[in-house]
Design a protein around this motif. Structure first.
Motif, mmCIF file in Angstrom:
data_model
loop_
_atom_site.group_PDB
_atom_site.id
_atom_site.type_symbol
_atom_site.label_atom_id
_atom_site.label_comp_id
_atom_site.label_asym_id
_atom_site.label_seq_id
_atom_site.Cartn_x
_atom_site.Cartn_y
_atom_site.Cartn_z
ATOM 1 N N PHE A 92 -0.299 -21.920 -27.637
ATOM 2 C CA PHE A 92 -1.675 -22.090 -28.096
ATOM 3 C C PHE A 92 -1.953 -23.556 -28.380
ATOM 4 N N ASP A 93 -3.243 -23.929 -28.295
ATOM 5 C CA ASP A 93 -3.603 -25.272 -28.732
ATOM 6 C C ASP A 93 -3.806 -25.264 -30.246
ATOM 7 N N LYS A 94 -4.179 -26.399 -30.809
ATOM 8 C CA LYS A 94 -4.269 -26.515 -32.265
ATOM 9 C C LYS A 94 -5.337 -25.607 -32.864
ATOM 10 N N GLU A 95 -6.334 -25.239 -32.063
ATOM 11 C CA GLU A 95 -7.394 -24.364 -32.554
ATOM 12 C C GLU A 95 -7.067 -22.889 -32.375
ATOM 13 N N GLY A 96 -5.941 -22.599 -31.720
ATOM 14 C CA GLY A 96 -5.548 -21.206 -31.539
ATOM 15 C C GLY A 96 -5.991 -20.586 -30.241
ATOM 16 N N HIS A 97 -6.368 -21.409 -29.253
ATOM 17 C CA HIS A 97 -6.754 -20.888 -27.944
ATOM 18 C C HIS A 97 -5.507 -20.711 -27.076
ATOM 19 N N PHE A 98 -5.387 -19.557 -26.459
ATOM 20 C CA PHE A 98 -4.203 -19.236 -25.661
ATOM 21 C C PHE A 98 -4.128 -20.123 -24.422
ATOM 22 N N LEU A 99 -2.923 -20.640 -24.153
ATOM 23 C CA LEU A 99 -2.680 -21.521 -23.016
ATOM 24 C C LEU A 99 -1.743 -20.803 -22.048
ATOM 25 N N LYS A 100 -2.309 -20.063 -21.114
ATOM 26 C CA LYS A 100 -1.497 -19.268 -20.207
ATOM 27 C C LYS A 100 -0.556 -20.130 -19.379
ATOM 28 N N GLU A 101 -1.007 -21.333 -18.989
ATOM 29 C CA GLU A 101 -0.172 -22.178 -18.148
ATOM 30 C C GLU A 101 1.091 -22.624 -18.883
ATOM 31 N N ASN A 102 1.006 -22.801 -20.197
ATOM 32 C CA ASN A 102 2.212 -23.139 -20.955
ATOM 33 C C ASN A 102 3.252 -22.029 -20.868
ATOM 34 N N LEU A 103 2.788 -20.792 -20.952
ATOM 35 C CA LEU A 103 3.699 -19.655 -20.821
ATOM 36 C C LEU A 103 4.285 -19.604 -19.423
ATOM 37 N N ALA A 104 3.453 -19.793 -18.420
ATOM 38 C CA ALA A 104 3.934 -19.742 -17.038
ATOM 39 C C ALA A 104 4.950 -20.846 -16.765
ATOM 40 N N GLN A 105 4.679 -22.048 -17.247
ATOM 41 C CA GLN A 105 5.611 -23.161 -17.036
ATOM 42 C C GLN A 105 6.953 -22.894 -17.706
ATOM 43 N N LEU A 106 6.907 -22.384 -18.922
ATOM 44 C CA LEU A 106 8.135 -22.102 -19.648
ATOM 45 C C LEU A 106 8.943 -21.016 -18.945
ATOM 46 N N ALA A 107 8.272 -19.983 -18.462
ATOM 47 C CA ALA A 107 8.956 -18.907 -17.751
ATOM 48 C C ALA A 107 9.582 -19.413 -16.459
ATOM 49 N N ARG A 108 8.878 -20.291 -15.760
ATOM 50 C CA ARG A 108 9.434 -20.844 -14.529
ATOM 51 C C ARG A 108 10.626 -21.758 -14.816
ATOM 52 N N GLU A 109 10.596 -22.454 -15.946
ATOM 53 C CA GLU A 109 11.652 -23.398 -16.292
ATOM 54 C C GLU A 109 12.965 -22.682 -16.647
ATOM 55 N N ILE A 110 12.895 -21.628 -17.448
ATOM 56 C CA ILE A 110 14.123 -21.002 -17.938
ATOM 57 C C ILE A 110 14.328 -19.585 -17.426
ATOM 58 N N GLY A 111 13.326 -19.035 -16.741
ATOM 59 C CA GLY A 111 13.402 -17.655 -16.285
ATOM 60 C C GLY A 111 12.813 -16.708 -17.310
ATOM 61 N N PRO A 112 11.910 -15.823 -16.914
ATOM 62 C CA PRO A 112 11.279 -14.922 -17.884
ATOM 63 C C PRO A 112 12.272 -14.039 -18.623
ATOM 64 N N GLU A 113 13.410 -13.747 -18.002
ATOM 65 C CA GLU A 113 14.402 -12.899 -18.662
ATOM 66 C C GLU A 113 15.029 -13.568 -19.883
ATOM 67 N N ASN A 114 14.873 -14.885 -19.999
ATOM 68 C CA ASN A 114 15.413 -15.632 -21.139
ATOM 69 C C ASN A 114 14.367 -15.940 -22.197
ATOM 70 N N LEU A 115 13.192 -15.358 -22.057
ATOM 71 C CA LEU A 115 12.061 -15.706 -22.917
ATOM 72 C C LEU A 115 11.544 -14.484 -23.668
ATOM 73 N N VAL A 116 11.433 -14.626 -24.994
ATOM 74 C CA VAL A 116 10.827 -13.611 -25.844
ATOM 75 C C VAL A 116 9.488 -14.163 -26.331
ATOM 76 N N VAL A 117 8.415 -13.472 -26.032
ATOM 77 C CA VAL A 117 7.088 -13.878 -26.493
ATOM 78 C C VAL A 117 6.815 -13.220 -27.846
ATOM 79 N N ASP A 118 6.595 -14.053 -28.840
ATOM 80 C CA ASP A 118 6.336 -13.604 -30.201
ATOM 81 C C ASP A 118 4.832 -13.465 -30.394
ATOM 82 N N LEU A 119 4.379 -12.237 -30.545
ATOM 83 C CA LEU A 119 2.957 -11.965 -30.785
ATOM 84 C C LEU A 119 2.743 -11.506 -32.226
ATOM 85 N N SER A 120 3.429 -12.155 -33.150
ATOM 86 C CA SER A 120 3.272 -11.817 -34.558
ATOM 87 C C SER A 120 1.812 -11.932 -34.963
ATOM 88 N N CYS A 121 1.359 -11.029 -35.800
ATOM 89 C CA CYS A 121 -0.086 -10.874 -35.945
ATOM 90 C C CYS A 121 -0.485 -10.484 -37.357
#
Length: 243
Positions: A92-121
């Motif tokens: 997310f950016d500082k205002e709390g807007h979701f940044l899908k490309e950040n998630l996609a880049q991170l998944a491509r970098e380390i593999g989605p199987e190594n990534l846990v997305v925390d949607l604490s709410c």
């Protein structure tokens, strides 16, 4: 190592339920002996790097690492022994807007199987909204099955803290657990409010057995009174044998 009331966490500190005399590595070794996999090592602010590294070194591949994870350091934490890395605020950016490309880049970098997305709410008028910045800032991302569908291709697991009840040992958010249990696209872990073994059974029941659960402040090894560590290990082994 500390157990806190999650929703109280700010830059000035947090309401603390328990402060251990032993380091994080002590508990990592305990979990390793009892084969409790997937525990969370969370860096809740600065000055925790050495303790996190010691915990991961005590059980390489047995613990997940969260807190300050981003594109630049995710691979390093995996190399340090994390089974997966947990990410929230980087998405997310500082205002709390979701940044899908950040998630996609991170998944491509380390593999989605190594990534846990925390949607604490936190609860909102329409359901639940993902909270970032130590659960103090509500984002524009709701917790819905549609969101889980959209994000599921970029991760191997979801972690969802119910921040409103986290650390209070007053019972789980059963409505949230039930919602999470309607979706089965990825492994899912719920955290927040567990006070007794009855709460563990409630999560199993309300989720149809599709949601795992974490226990923190209620555990006797963390100063709690509602759940004994040995009882929890036995319960976990029973559930694994039944699955």
């Amino acid at each position: 190592m500390k157990q806190i009331v999650g929703g109280s966490l700010t830059d000035e500190g947090a309401v603390e339920n328990f402060v251990a005399s032993e380091g994080a590595a002590h508990f990592a070794e305990m979990f390793r002996r009892d084969d409790l996999r997937g525990g969370h090592v969370i860096q809740l602010g600065p000055g925790n790097r050495n303790a996190a590294q010691e915990a991961l070194a005590s059980w390489p591949g047995g613990l997940q690492l969260g807190g300050g994870v981003n594109l630049e350091n995710a691979a390093d934490w995996l190399s340090a022994g994390a089974s997966e890395v947990i990410v929230t605020s980087y998405l997310f950016d500082k205002e709390g807007h979701f940044l899908k490309e950040n998630l996609a880049q991170l998944a491509r970098e380390i593999g989605p199987e190594n990534l846990v997305v925390d949607l604490s709410c936190r609860r909102s008028a329409d359901g639940w909204q993902v909270a970032m910045n130590r659960w103090q800032t509500l984002t524009d991302l709701p917790v819905t099955t549609a969101v889980l569908d959209a994000l599921g291709e970029w991760c191997g697991e979801f972690l969802i803290h119910a921040a409103d009840v986290e650390g209070k040992c007053g019972g789980v958010d059963a409505d949230l657990v039930e919602l999470l249990g309607t979706w089965s696209g990825r492994p899912m872990t719920y955290a927040g409010g567990v006070g007794t073994m009855t709460d563990l059974e409630l999560v199993q029941e309300r989720s149809g057995g599709r949601v795992d659960v974490t226990v923190g402040s209620a555990l006797d090894i963390f100063g709690g009174q509602g759940v004994s560590y040995r009882e929890l290990v036995a319960w976990n082994q029973r559930e694994e044998n039944c699955s």
